[in-house]
Design a protein around this motif. Structure first.
Motif, PDB file in Angstrom:
ATOM      1  N   LEU A  74     -40.309 -28.034  -3.835  1.00 26.84           N
ATOM      2  CA  LEU A  74     -39.416 -28.150  -4.986  1.00 26.84           C
ATOM      3  C   LEU A  74     -40.201 -28.510  -6.246  1.00 26.84           C
ATOM      4  O   LEU A  74     -39.982 -27.930  -7.323  1.00 26.84           O
ATOM      5  CB  LEU A  74     -38.360 -29.210  -4.700  1.00 26.84           C
ATOM      6  CG  LEU A  74     -37.142 -29.269  -5.630  1.00 26.84           C
ATOM      7  CD1 LEU A  74     -36.293 -28.027  -5.459  1.00 26.84           C
ATOM      8  CD2 LEU A  74     -36.321 -30.507  -5.339  1.00 26.84           C
ATOM      9  N   LEU A  75     -41.130 -29.459  -6.126  1.00 27.78           N
ATOM     10  CA  LEU A  75     -41.888 -29.915  -7.295  1.00 27.78           C
ATOM     11  C   LEU A  75     -42.952 -28.910  -7.719  1.00 27.78           C
ATOM     12  O   LEU A  75     -43.325 -28.877  -8.893  1.00 27.78           O
ATOM     13  CB  LEU A  75     -42.545 -31.266  -6.984  1.00 27.78           C
ATOM     14  CG  LEU A  75     -41.576 -32.417  -6.673  1.00 27.78           C
ATOM     15  CD1 LEU A  75     -42.360 -33.698  -6.400  1.00 27.78           C
ATOM     16  CD2 LEU A  75     -40.604 -32.634  -7.819  1.00 27.78           C
ATOM     17  N   TYR A  76     -43.438 -28.108  -6.758  1.00 25.97           N
ATOM     18  CA  TYR A  76     -44.442 -27.098  -7.096  1.00 25.97           C
ATOM     19  C   TYR A  76     -43.812 -25.756  -7.463  1.00 25.97           C
ATOM     20  O   TYR A  76     -44.522 -24.782  -7.644  1.00 25.97           O
ATOM     21  CB  TYR A  76     -45.410 -26.897  -5.929  1.00 25.97           C
ATOM     22  CG  TYR A  76     -46.442 -27.996  -5.810  1.00 25.97           C
ATOM     23  CD1 TYR A  76     -47.405 -28.170  -6.804  1.00 25.97           C
ATOM     24  CD2 TYR A  76     -46.468 -28.845  -4.716  1.00 25.97           C
ATOM     25  CE1 TYR A  76     -48.366 -29.166  -6.704  1.00 25.97           C
ATOM     26  CE2 TYR A  76     -47.413 -29.855  -4.604  1.00 25.97           C
ATOM     27  CZ  TYR A  76     -48.361 -30.009  -5.603  1.00 25.97           C
ATOM     28  OH  TYR A  76     -49.297 -31.002  -5.499  1.00 25.97           O
ATOM     29  N   ARG A  93     -35.898 -20.389  -8.410  1.00 26.81           N
ATOM     30  CA  ARG A  93     -34.453 -20.523  -8.617  1.00 26.81           C
ATOM     31  C   ARG A  93     -33.960 -21.899  -8.165  1.00 26.81           C
ATOM     32  O   ARG A  93     -33.215 -22.573  -8.883  1.00 26.81           O
ATOM     33  CB  ARG A  93     -33.722 -19.432  -7.845  1.00 26.81           C
ATOM     34  CG  ARG A  93     -32.213 -19.465  -8.012  1.00 26.81           C
ATOM     35  CD  ARG A  93     -31.553 -18.317  -7.264  1.00 26.81           C
ATOM     36  NE  ARG A  93     -31.990 -17.018  -7.782  1.00 26.81           N
ATOM     37  CZ  ARG A  93     -31.596 -15.854  -7.279  1.00 26.81           C
ATOM     38  NH1 ARG A  93     -30.773 -15.840  -6.231  1.00 26.81           N
ATOM     39  NH2 ARG A  93     -32.031 -14.728  -7.800  1.00 26.81           N
ATOM     40  N   THR A  94     -34.413 -22.344  -6.995  1.00 24.99           N
ATOM     41  CA  THR A  94     -33.978 -23.649  -6.482  1.00 24.99           C
ATOM     42  C   THR A  94     -34.503 -24.784  -7.348  1.00 24.99           C
ATOM     43  O   THR A  94     -33.763 -25.711  -7.711  1.00 24.99           O
ATOM     44  CB  THR A  94     -34.451 -23.831  -5.031  1.00 24.99           C
ATOM     45  OG1 THR A  94     -33.949 -22.754  -4.229  1.00 24.99           O
ATOM     46  CG2 THR A  94     -33.968 -25.153  -4.468  1.00 24.99           C
ATOM     47  N   SER A  95     -35.800 -24.734  -7.678  1.00 20.85           N
ATOM     48  CA  SER A  95     -36.385 -25.784  -8.509  1.00 20.85           C
ATOM     49  C   SER A  95     -35.732 -25.834  -9.876  1.00 20.85           C
ATOM     50  O   SER A  95     -35.459 -26.910 -10.413  1.00 20.85           O
ATOM     51  CB  SER A  95     -37.899 -25.561  -8.658  1.00 20.85           C
ATOM     52  OG  SER A  95     -38.557 -25.648  -7.413  1.00 20.85           O
ATOM     53  N   GLY A  96     -35.464 -24.651 -10.454  1.00 20.06           N
ATOM     54  CA  GLY A  96     -34.807 -24.602 -11.759  1.00 20.06           C
ATOM     55  C   GLY A  96     -33.402 -25.172 -11.713  1.00 20.06           C
ATOM     56  O   GLY A  96     -32.983 -25.889 -12.627  1.00 20.06           O
ATOM     57  N   ALA A  97     -32.679 -24.881 -10.625  1.00 21.41           N
ATOM     58  CA  ALA A  97     -31.313 -25.395 -10.502  1.00 21.41           C
ATOM     59  C   ALA A  97     -31.316 -26.916 -10.358  1.00 21.41           C
ATOM     60  O   ALA A  97     -30.518 -27.614 -11.005  1.00 21.41           O
ATOM     61  CB  ALA A  97     -30.625 -24.757  -9.295  1.00 21.41           C
TER      62      ALA A  97
END
Length: 205
Positions: free
Chosen positions: A8-10, A15-19
């Motif tokens: 998530l942090l990388y 799409r998931t990290s942005g959300a």
């Protein structure tokens, strides 16, 4: 769990990290203008509206004979959330271990087991008094979230250069720490005694 957080942090899945990043930032920015009770209530209300709308939509499809009307969240409802005795004991042990570790660290710093470490902590809190005079806790939390989603990615892209500079700073801090320890009465003697004891143990082995 740790690998999912790292992905998530990388930004492995953009799409998931942005959300997640957008959701956190919107929530924190809302807290700047509204109370936490209002923000929590609106977030819960939006979530309920979304789930109820999907449930009603499935019922409408069933009414016009275009679907079976099953709950769209049935797969999540069927997930067993109960913990076995072994899982409960393991979780309890992990929590107890963290509590004991935290208490040990607090005792180490506040009861001055190591004078240099306690002085460093005092300096850290003294610096925080100036930070607190400029930023409030929520602003620092927003900056922390931004750093959490940007620093790891920047570090991976420029790891060699960052490691070089960090190594230089670490060496300088080690020299400063050694000089401070040498000037504090008794600290140098304790370090020499500890090294002598460890050396005698190594020879005995």
């Amino acid at each position: 769990m740790g690998s999912k957080v790292a992905d998530l942090l990388y930004w492995k899945d953009t799409r998931t990290s942005g959300a997640v990043f957008t959701g956190l930032m919107v929530s924190l920015l809302c807290l700047l203008h509204f109370s936490i009770v209002s923000v929590a209530a609106y977030v819960a209300l939006l979530g309920l509206c979304a789930t109820i709308s999907l449930r009603v939509y499935r019922k409408v499809l069933q009414a016009v004979h275009r679907g079976d009307g099953t709950n769209p969240f049935q797969a999540y409802l069927d997930v067993d959330l109960t913990l076995t005795q072994e899982q409960t004991e393991r979780l309890s042990q992990q929590i107890a271990s963290h509590v004991v570790s935290t208490a040990t660290q607090l005792r180490h710093f506040f009861l001055v087991e190591d004078l240099v470490d306690s002085l460093k902590l005092a300096l850290f809190f003294y610096i925080l008094t100036f930070v607190g005079a400029v930023f409030n806790g929520l602003t620092l939390l927003i900056l922390g979230v931004i750093a959490l989603f940007t620093v790891p990615l920047l570090y991976r892209q420029h790891q060699a250069q960052i490691d070089q500079y960090v190594g230089l700073v670490t060496n300088q801090l080690s020299h400063i720490k050694a000089k401070i320890r040498a000037k504090i009465p008794g600290t140098g003697a304790l370090a020499s005694a500890a090294s002598a004891v460890s050396g005698s143990k190594a020879k005995a082995e």
